[in-house]
Design an enzyme around this catalytic site. Sequence first.
Site, PDB file in Angstrom:
ATOM      1  N   SER D  26      -1.918  -4.762  -6.501  1.00 18.86           N
ATOM      2  CA  SER D  26      -1.729  -6.089  -5.907  1.00 18.86           C
ATOM      3  C   SER D  26      -1.301  -6.028  -4.447  1.00 18.86           C
ATOM      4  O   SER D  26      -1.294  -7.035  -3.755  1.00 18.86           O
ATOM      5  CB  SER D  26      -0.691  -6.878  -6.707  1.00 18.86           C
ATOM      6  OG  SER D  26       0.572  -6.250  -6.617  1.00 18.86           O
ATOM      7  N   GLY D  27      -0.946  -4.843  -3.967  1.00 20.40           N
ATOM      8  CA  GLY D  27      -0.564  -4.715  -2.562  1.00 20.40           C
ATOM      9  C   GLY D  27      -1.795  -4.651  -1.665  1.00 20.40           C
ATOM     10  O   GLY D  27      -2.934  -4.715  -2.136  1.00 20.40           O
ATOM     11  N   PHE D  28      -1.569  -4.541  -0.383  1.00 18.87           N
ATOM     12  CA  PHE D  28      -2.680  -4.528   0.567  1.00 18.87           C
ATOM     13  C   PHE D  28      -3.541  -3.277   0.391  1.00 18.87           C
ATOM     14  O   PHE D  28      -4.770  -3.343   0.396  1.00 18.87           O
ATOM     15  CB  PHE D  28      -2.157  -4.602   1.999  1.00 18.87           C
ATOM     16  CG  PHE D  28      -1.578  -5.940   2.379  1.00 18.87           C
ATOM     17  CD1 PHE D  28      -1.860  -7.086   1.650  1.00 18.87           C
ATOM     18  CD2 PHE D  28      -0.747  -6.062   3.494  1.00 18.87           C
ATOM     19  CE1 PHE D  28      -1.337  -8.328   1.998  1.00 18.87           C
ATOM     20  CE2 PHE D  28      -0.221  -7.293   3.876  1.00 18.87           C
ATOM     21  CZ  PHE D  28      -0.515  -8.414   3.125  1.00 18.87           C
ATOM     22  N   CYS D 161      -0.596   5.813   8.107  1.00 16.83           N
ATOM     23  CA  CYS D 161      -1.566   5.251   9.049  1.00 16.83           C
ATOM     24  C   CYS D 161      -1.229   5.610  10.495  1.00 16.83           C
ATOM     25  O   CYS D 161      -2.109   5.989  11.265  1.00 16.83           O
ATOM     26  CB  CYS D 161      -1.693   3.744   8.857  1.00 16.83           C
ATOM     27  SG  CYS D 161      -0.165   2.837   9.097  1.00 16.83           S
ATOM     28  N   ASN D 326      -5.683   0.485   9.876  1.00 14.95           N
ATOM     29  CA  ASN D 326      -4.598   1.149   9.133  1.00 14.95           C
ATOM     30  C   ASN D 326      -4.795   1.097   7.627  1.00 14.95           C
ATOM     31  O   ASN D 326      -4.359   2.002   6.913  1.00 14.95           O
ATOM     32  CB  ASN D 326      -3.234   0.541   9.495  1.00 14.95           C
ATOM     33  CG  ASN D 326      -3.155  -0.943   9.198  1.00 14.95           C
ATOM     34  OD1 ASN D 326      -4.063  -1.694   9.571  1.00 14.95           O
ATOM     35  ND2 ASN D 326      -2.103  -1.378   8.534  1.00 14.95           N
TER      36      ASN D 326
END
Lengths: 362, 362, 362, 362
Positions: D26-28, D161, D326
């Site tokens: 569910s995160g980026f 990143c 990133n």
Amino acid sequence: MPIVDSTGAEGASADETLSATVVGASGFAGGELLRILSGHPNFDLAGATSREYAGKSVGSVHPNLRGTDLRFSDPADLDSVDVLFAATPHGVSMAQIDAFYEAADTVVDLSADFRLNTAEQYEEWYDGHDAPEYLDEAVYALPELHREELPGADLVAAGGCNATATILGLHPLFEAGILDGDGSEQIVADVKVGSSEGGATSSEAGSHAERSGVVRPYAPTGHRHEAEIEQELGAEVSFSAHAVDMVRGAAATCHVFPSSPVSKGDLWSAFRGAYDEEPFVRLQSGGSGVYRYPEPKAVAGTNYAEVGFELDPGNERVVVFSAIDNLVKGTAGQAVHAANLALGLEETAGLDFQGLHPVGSP
Amino acid sequence: MPIVDSTGAEGASADETLSATVVGASGFAGGELLRILSGHPNFDLAGATSREYAGKSVGSVHPNLRGTDLRFSDPADLDSVDVLFAATPHGVSMAQIDAFYEAADTVVDLSADFRLNTAEQYEEWYDGHDAPEYLDEAVYALPELHREELPGADLVAAGGCNATATILGLHPLFEAGILDGDGSEQIVADVKVGSSEGGATSSEAGSHAERSGVVRPYAPTGHRHEAEIEQELGAEVSFSAHAVDMVRGAAATCHVFPSSPVSKGDLWSAFRGAYDEEPFVRLQSGGSGVYRYPEPKAVAGTNYAEVGFELDPGNERVVVFSAIDNLVKGTAGQAVHAANLALGLEETAGLDFQGLHPVGSP
Amino acid sequence: MPIVDSTGAEGASADETLSATVVGASGFAGGELLRILSGHPNFDLAGATSREYAGKSVGSVHPNLRGTDLRFSDPADLDSVDVLFAATPHGVSMAQIDAFYEAADTVVDLSADFRLNTAEQYEEWYDGHDAPEYLDEAVYALPELHREELPGADLVAAGGCNATATILGLHPLFEAGILDGDGSEQIVADVKVGSSEGGATSSEAGSHAERSGVVRPYAPTGHRHEAEIEQELGAEVSFSAHAVDMVRGAAATCHVFPSSPVSKGDLWSAFRGAYDEEPFVRLQSGGSGVYRYPEPKAVAGTNYAEVGFELDPGNERVVVFSAIDNLVKGTAGQAVHAANLALGLEETAGLDFQGLHPVGSP
Amino acid sequence: MPIVDSTGAEGASADETLSATVVGASGFAGGELLRILSGHPNFDLAGATSREYAGKSVGSVHPNLRGTDLRFSDPADLDSVDVLFAATPHGVSMAQIDAFYEAADTVVDLSADFRLNTAEQYEEWYDGHDAPEYLDEAVYALPELHREELPGADLVAAGGCNATATILGLHPLFEAGILDGDGSEQIVADVKVGSSEGGATSSEAGSHAERSGVVRPYAPTGHRHEAEIEQELGAEVSFSAHAVDMVRGAAATCHVFPSSPVSKGDLWSAFRGAYDEEPFVRLQSGGSGVYRYPEPKAVAGTNYAEVGFELDPGNERVVVFSAIDNLVKGTAGQAVHAANLALGLEETAGLDFQGLHPVGSP
């Protein structure tokens, strides 16, 4: 519309100094009150309360105020002052109003707690009201509509930012009888607002990654500001708000269909008649250059509202534009403007910032 | 609405390869055509013309295409191809249409030159038309409205981005008879668009300093896209556009007042009926989470349109939301989608990019 | 650092009024001069020239100044005034300097034309100089470095915005002997600037679509501001600039490696020693809250610079941060600040705007 | 650098299908994994876990994935799959690694938990390590540095990143011997990053109002990514990061001072030698047009890195630029790229999105 300084109001004189406290000073509206009042010739900032930041310098929260020595104090310890500005969340002022009056003769509330005239409206649009006995004496802060009632008022209620933009755009049409509010005319207000309207609290929807570059409908129907718009204009308005990518600003585009045909001349007369003497309303309608119609950028950081219009001859539609800084003309500046009038000070005192050009999403 | 692949269209088969040229390939729409076509399984990109950049690599203008070897060629030297896509300014295609047909069997035009059906419309909304004899055969590209006419079409005219957003939002209401277009109903389209709509040319109003953070009315009345909106929907629409701070995207909020009361169920039926089989329309109306209604961010970079609605029971208003990427569903993606159908290719070929999350102002 | 008003400068007194003209008033720097001077207690704005907009109201270009009556005049018709501010492109002031002096006793130049001390520098970094005989009398405007030379100066040259940010960040280290400028120490200045630095002219690279969301290196080596940085600091600085997505603001991050180890206490002493008495420099270094280090947002619209630092113990690196509004402290505000000192006015007169919170990309 | 497809890797063949689960979807970063894997020819997405959203559709969190049927499942119920991708916060993977291996033969971790080679490094830079016995077998995911070690790897650790951007910029200088890492050379990495780096959780500092338009230093010294930069390059790097106004993107500007003079030819040789065969690195250094140097906008949404350089002859400084998305090259794309190599798939499979032009702050 040239800036016309008010002359000879009763009450305080232009060189008097009044003490003021800001309750709820760590939020965005509270910070703007601190900024405006600290530069105001007639106010001495005696206190700035914040439950969360009590003891910290105001500059630790509001970086633009780093140069001042003021610290947040606990809201439980209210010193006596001449004027108390309340920038607290909805519901706090109605619960605290007696304490506020104990501390100050004049209360200027920036929440929604005293904007509506009757307990019935609060039942319909909010969760009722705890102190309905004060509703009668509260004056809606917008000087362009309540100039006569403000002098001497003890309780002033600043309007909502979306409502302010919408009301200022449509008011001249009602004043001039172009709209009559009998319900037969369709009046649409499509409002675009910046992220500062959401206040200083964080949320997933309000995070930079999710909110950058948005055109996001929110409360597309049933927005609470409809209540005050309809109260102030005396007519139902179909209101929808959208979040867009700016921090400050509210822009209302109103699409209205008058019952009888109107000319551009009628519209010019209506807007000039309504605002020619108003120091904080600029009429901007067409012309050349980049900024032809009202834009939030043109008034960012200032207490000005810009209004303008266009006539669509094909479908007899009038399109009205209105732009304000939601935190100034839409909140803190409106409150100080009204307080100036309530207290008999120079109307424009403390509100002389002209804004910047260029400016990003101010 | 699940992606349903088209089956068995006549003409080309799914593994055929067609040669294609993009005329006017240095602009934003042209660049998107290059991107989509270079990843399309059925097209072989044979040429990309640009008067200004002839001889330069396409990557020198479109940095996302730096990995390709393609160079811009002079538009005067058009090789024969199967399909010619024209992404030139208004007026060029109508002047060059004979040359285009000499070079290609199928012409897909992304300008306004063949969108309207009659020379009279061009007299009224533009500066007339140079090649009115082609207007009859041109098909308006939006597959959601012209799916039957596209197969075999020789001349396809992609719609305007603002018009596309507005039409897709309102189309279900007309299809379902909720609106009837007889002129008795007020229909307002308040559109918000990104800066890429202005194209790749520079202007003072479009500079970063002046355009960042704007809510700027432009062409608040009389916008040329009204012509195609009214042509496609068969009803007059009160249209106003606003520049907001995003690069890609067009979002239409339509406020409509049907003659007879409608229920939410009626609206769900109308939208599902119109789009359930459409591979590139998603119905997004309410629910939880950050993205409850259509938003340009949710479709950025993709050929999807999102549509949704809300019902305002108090004033019998229907608010319709529609969001697209103006350069994809609003221009280049729409053109390729229509070309796929015109040429009998897989409907969704080349248009499978799903978009990004999170994304700024894409 | 508390705001300390200047005391008893020679020349004008605090209640004197001087006439002023702004040459080149339609650009961004010129607009800021108009804004600041029109709110300045000691200046009477007598003229605002613009070749392009002569005859038009200043509000037609600078929307924040719509309330004023001032119109642009032709630069060929310069009335006599006390002070002439020139906000013209590089090369104009050196060509017009005699005319400027004919019109005014004091000239404040915001271009690069009089910043460098010698004709040799102009040969090396620019295209030479047309009026080298004036270079000796010109005073570099930054009061934090030239407080002693400004009173009575006839010709004041405002520094470049990137240079101002860099110089203010590094100056304390040289003053305190932490850096000695003998060439043995590596000093890197990595600067991030907003789009207003490019001025009011449009370009493809500066269009909203191309410039939004950028981190774009420009002039990564050989930037002309290096010349004045090295002149003012007496040391070579490795300078690189990047365009980022803000309209106003310049932020310098300087990475320096002193020859001898330093402590945090040394750094605090250096910065306090340099700026404790400076009214427009705030030291912001660490602490809690959102704004821990200097940021352009915290000073947007104001004449403040924020400076701060961090010590990297592992590699004996000092990281210095500096943030200004490029159009105020970096240009027009610096010019007025210097003019105040040159003319014996109150040092902070006209520069009292405290900035806004929150603010987007101001 | 042309895209060169890998040929004949051992292990899986190009038409094999492997099952995959994303833990922490569910995160980026998890959302980007879902996007890339759902379009990957060799992966079948078997699961997407989220403690918070278990049972909800992935489209309710990631609006770009609304077209898919996939729902989040509880992370406690891990089905057996071929490959498990973990996009969980720091500390989760090291605690769950045994469970991960029980569910899958190959684990690709996107957190910091297996990036560093030794427990000592975790003691120094993090809070130690729970499963140090796995550190030896973990391979740092960057194919440009670890192409030989990836085939057959069971545990792949995607780099940070900021570290990825910095390492890719500096790696050619070490490979070519222009830098030798003996500590005598000053190497500064000044990195600018977008708001998505902060992940999908909300915070005051990350709210739109506070983060828009920022240039904000954070972790100016002591950033944890220094550990992996120094591990991968074998040299100490003076690292500082700044938040700027974009959602996706990381750009590193490295200022380095080689011990011996270098020429531009040396630099071209170094970069070409390092990356000519790399499918996801583009060398962009000077030239004409808007995009002359690496920029995050040019690679937004893609797995490309752009690198470039400039030589400052005066001070013998080399300025190196590096730009990535990133969330793709810096996280999820890098992970899939490494997984492709680890599993013997086509190297570029699933990573063919070319990016968009124009694009805002993508």
